[in-house]
Design a protein around this motif. Structure first.
Motif, PDB file in Angstrom:
ATOM      1  N   GLY A  19      27.378  -9.833  47.244  1.00 20.04           N
ATOM      2  CA  GLY A  19      27.083  -8.478  47.696  1.00 20.04           C
ATOM      3  C   GLY A  19      25.817  -8.388  48.521  1.00 20.04           C
ATOM      4  N   LEU A  20      25.204  -9.530  48.837  1.00 20.15           N
ATOM      5  CA  LEU A  20      24.008  -9.558  49.693  1.00 20.15           C
ATOM      6  C   LEU A  20      24.492  -9.689  51.137  1.00 20.15           C
ATOM      7  CD1 LEU A  20      21.757 -11.897  47.513  1.00 20.15           C
ATOM      8  CD2 LEU A  20      21.685  -9.393  47.657  1.00 20.15           C
ATOM      9  N   ILE A  21      24.450  -8.579  51.855  1.00 21.08           N
ATOM     10  CA  ILE A  21      25.146  -8.463  53.138  1.00 21.08           C
ATOM     11  C   ILE A  21      24.238  -8.833  54.307  1.00 21.08           C
ATOM     12  CG2 ILE A  21      26.423  -6.898  54.639  1.00 21.08           C
ATOM     13  CD1 ILE A  21      27.766  -7.573  51.926  1.00 21.08           C
ATOM     14  N   GLY A  72      35.964  -4.463  53.856  1.00 19.12           N
ATOM     15  CA  GLY A  72      35.935  -3.034  53.589  1.00 19.12           C
ATOM     16  C   GLY A  72      34.960  -2.276  54.468  1.00 19.12           C
ATOM     17  N   GLY A  73      34.523  -2.899  55.565  1.00 19.10           N
ATOM     18  CA  GLY A  73      33.570  -2.254  56.463  1.00 19.10           C
ATOM     19  C   GLY A  73      34.239  -1.235  57.365  1.00 19.10           C
ATOM     20  N   ARG A  74      33.414  -0.525  58.109  1.00 20.50           N
ATOM     21  CA  ARG A  74      33.956   0.509  59.001  1.00 20.50           C
ATOM     22  C   ARG A  74      34.673  -0.140  60.180  1.00 20.50           C
ATOM     23  NH1 ARG A  74      31.017   1.135  63.682  1.00 20.50           N
ATOM     24  NH2 ARG A  74      28.958   0.157  63.761  1.00 20.50           N
ATOM     25  N   PRO A  75      35.764   0.457  60.640  1.00 23.75           N
ATOM     26  CA  PRO A  75      36.463  -0.092  61.806  1.00 23.75           C
ATOM     27  C   PRO A  75      35.660   0.142  63.086  1.00 23.75           C
ATOM     28  CG  PRO A  75      37.447   1.982  61.143  1.00 23.75           C
ATOM     29  CD  PRO A  75      36.414   1.654  60.098  1.00 23.75           C
ATOM     30  N   TYR A  76      35.838  -0.702  64.066  1.00 22.38           N
ATOM     31  CA  TYR A  76      35.154  -0.575  65.351  1.00 22.38           C
ATOM     32  C   TYR A  76      36.099   0.031  66.382  1.00 22.38           C
ATOM     33  CZ  TYR A  76      31.023  -3.237  63.995  1.00 22.38           C
ATOM     34  OH  TYR A  76      29.849  -3.649  63.397  1.00 22.38           O
ATOM     35  N   ASP A  77      35.574   0.914  67.233  1.00 20.22           N
ATOM     36  CA  ASP A  77      36.395   1.514  68.270  1.00 20.22           C
ATOM     37  C   ASP A  77      36.638   0.543  69.411  1.00 20.22           C
ATOM     38  OD1 ASP A  77      33.834   1.456  69.240  1.00 20.22           O
ATOM     39  OD2 ASP A  77      33.818   3.520  69.986  1.00 20.22           O
ATOM     40  N   ASN A  78      35.825  -0.509  69.511  1.00 18.81           N
ATOM     41  CA  ASN A  78      36.000  -1.523  70.551  1.00 18.81           C
ATOM     42  C   ASN A  78      35.568  -2.866  69.969  1.00 18.81           C
ATOM     43  OD1 ASN A  78      35.155  -3.310  72.858  1.00 18.81           O
ATOM     44  ND2 ASN A  78      35.901  -1.583  74.058  1.00 18.81           N
ATOM     45  N   GLN A  79      36.502  -3.807  69.905  1.00 23.08           N
ATOM     46  CA  GLN A  79      36.195  -5.104  69.300  1.00 23.08           C
ATOM     47  C   GLN A  79      35.251  -5.935  70.180  1.00 23.08           C
ATOM     48  OE1 GLN A  79      36.959  -5.868  66.218  1.00 23.08           O
ATOM     49  NE2 GLN A  79      38.086  -3.946  65.977  1.00 23.08           N
ATOM     50  N   THR A 127      32.383 -12.248  64.282  1.00 22.66           N
ATOM     51  CA  THR A 127      31.190 -11.678  63.642  1.00 22.66           C
ATOM     52  C   THR A 127      31.488 -10.333  62.977  1.00 22.66           C
ATOM     53  OG1 THR A 127      28.853 -11.098  63.979  1.00 22.66           O
ATOM     54  CG2 THR A 127      30.373 -10.549  65.763  1.00 22.66           C
ATOM     55  N   LEU A 128      30.914 -10.154  61.791  1.00 22.94           N
ATOM     56  CA  LEU A 128      31.102  -8.934  61.019  1.00 22.94           C
ATOM     57  C   LEU A 128      30.105  -8.966  59.867  1.00 22.94           C
ATOM     58  CD1 LEU A 128      33.209  -6.597  61.384  1.00 22.94           C
ATOM     59  CD2 LEU A 128      34.451  -7.580  59.449  1.00 22.94           C
ATOM     60  N   ALA A 129      29.774  -7.822  59.329  1.00 22.17           N
ATOM     61  CA  ALA A 129      28.895  -7.779  58.167  1.00 22.17           C
ATOM     62  C   ALA A 129      29.657  -8.223  56.922  1.00 22.17           C
ATOM     63  CB  ALA A 129      28.350  -6.366  57.965  1.00 22.17           C
TER      64      ALA A 129
END
Length: 469
Positions: A93-95, A336-343, A127-129
């Motif tokens: 859980g350490l992001i 479970g992160g927020r979706p991106y409007d542009n990848q 890449t993603l959190a």
């Protein structure tokens, strides 16, 4: 006096340390050890086929052909499979902002905008959190897979992983004691690398570092220009090398070429709007003269990738840009992160957060293709002072040292985007996490070899078609 602010109130150092230690109750350090796939694990070949369904059909066999060259090449193309395996595991859980594909060949020498050579992460398609250990696990497993390809013993494999994870842990502890701006400004330049290499390897390290540095400085946009283009009656144009490089004029002859050229020109115009004003001004000094489709990497083969040849003052003043399709990160289903409007914007934002010095032409765009499908892209220079490691030429000692360099660079990237105090508190001063990751890396390398054999069987049975290119 209290000054009103909309910024979040940061935790104290003691609170951050406590958060890191609490994470051990969520996922103990030893739980990161041995990996065994779930019995309900999806078919790995099916995961690859699902990715291939959205790619350029005629290039998919090239992707499979490259992945079948070796277990390491398979691993490079199997980020989605590993994400599927990491997602259900206990996590800290350490992001941090993850690279998402942190294998050892994604660490290399790069040029900073100030024209200094630095050692950094290069690829950010995924890449993603997410939890910091996912990147560390992918890097550790890549070292074992590369070591096995060289015929190294189990002990030598363990030594490479231990050097990598130890360097990550110790550098994270160093960042935990530094000021916020000092962490942000930290950079692994060539002098830093020489200092790290001299102690364990001495004269040989100096020689190899000097040679790698000199070679990286020759891999400029001008070298790419000379290799990729030729003089024609119409001026400089991109040289065909199908299926790896196919100029637009050969992909869509006749009226189709004009329509697709208009689409790609619009793509670059929209990309320019993602740049800062001074960089848009710089880009306006160039004119677009040619476009081609390019096959890149291993895992990326089949995604839409274009190279654009632009010229400035004359034919000897080039700029070569690469526009690469950006799809949802393979990690997205598990974060479970927020979706991106542009990848493409996701890739660029992640790269700017992780890298100390990003390409000045890094940007993103969106376009509607001739098939009516909307696609996201990110854009950067095709080549600029890139020095690539050759693990197949490394002996056990050098692979361990290189693993340490990668581990340290990964810690720096994570410290910029995450909380180095909490992560350092979680890791602690012992080698418990190091030993767990060595165990994980060995077991995951075994799993990777079995997945590689499954793809080979699929190719032999005709389920998938593989081609050399």
């Amino acid at each position: 006096m209290t000054v009103p602010t909309s910024l979040p109130v940061p935790l104290t150092v003691a609170e951050r340390v406590a958060a890191g230690r609490r994470a051990r109750t969520r996922a103990s350090r030893s739980c990161h050890g041995w990996f065994e796939a779930d019995r309900q694990r999806p078919d790995p070949v099916g995961v690859l086929e699902q990715q291939s369904a959205t790619r350029v059909p005629e290039l998919v066999p090239v992707r499979y052909g490259r992945m079948l060259e070796s277990p390491f090449r398979f691993y490079r193309g199997a980020a989605a499979i590993m994400a599927m395996d990491l997602g259900p595991l206990p996590n800290t859980g350490l992001i941090v902002q993850l690279c998402g594909d942190a294998h050892l060949l994604n660490f290399r020498l790069l040029a900073s905008p100030e024209r200094h050579l630095v050692f950094d992460i290069n690829d950010f398609d995924e890449t993603l959190a997410g939890p910091f250990e996912w990147d560390v696990k992918r890097l550790a497993a890549s070292l074992v897979i590369a070591a096995r390809a060289n015929g190294f013993s189990d002990r030598e494999q363990n030594r490479a992983v231990a050097a990598c994870v130890r360097a990550y842990r110790k550098r994270m502890r160093a960042f935990a004691g530094m000021g916020t701006l000092d962490v942000w400004y930290a950079q692994d330049d060539v002098e830093h690398l020489r200092a790290l290499l001299d102690a364990p390897l001495g004269r040989e390290a100096r020689r190899r570092t000097a040679r790698a540095t000199a070679k990286a400085r020759t891999r400029t946009h001008l070298q790419a220009f000379e290799q990729l283009t030729r003089a024609t009656a119409q001026g400089r144009r991109i040289t065909p090398d199908p299926p790896l490089i196919t100029p637009l004029r050969d992909l869509a002859p006749g009226t189709g070429e004009e329509a697709q050229a208009h689409e790609l020109s619009a793509l670059l115009d929209a990309y320019a709007r993602s740049l800062s004003s001074e960089r848009r001004h710089l880009l306006r000094h160039y004119r677009l003269v040619d476009l081609a489709r390019k096959v890149v990497g291993v895992g990326s083969v089949g995604t839409r990738c274009w190279i654009a040849l632009l010229l400035g003052r004359d034919d000897d003043d080039p700029l070569v840009l690469q526009a690469k399709e950006a799809s949802e990160s393979v990690l997205a289903p598990y974060t479970g992160g927020r979706p991106y409007d542009n990848q493409g914007r996701r890739v660029v934002a992640g790269q700017r957060l992780i890298q100390t010095s990003s390409d000045i032409f890094l940007g993103w765009t969106h376009t509607i293709g001739l098939d009516g499908q909307g696609r996201d892209f990110y854009v950067r220079q095709l080549r600029d002072w890139k020095g690539i490691a050759r693990p197949d030429t490394m002996d056990p000692a050098l692979l361990a040292v290189f693993g340490g360099l990668c581990g340290g660079a990964l810690a720096r990237a994570h410290a910029r985007s995450g909380d180095p105090v909490a992560i350092a508190a979680y890791l602690g001063g012992s080698d418990r996490f190091d030993r767990a990751l060595a165990e994980f890396a060995r077991s995951y390398a075994d799993r990777n070899e079995r997945d590689f054999e499954e793809l080979r069987a699929a190719a032999r049975s005709g389920r998938v078609t593989a081609e050399d290119a």
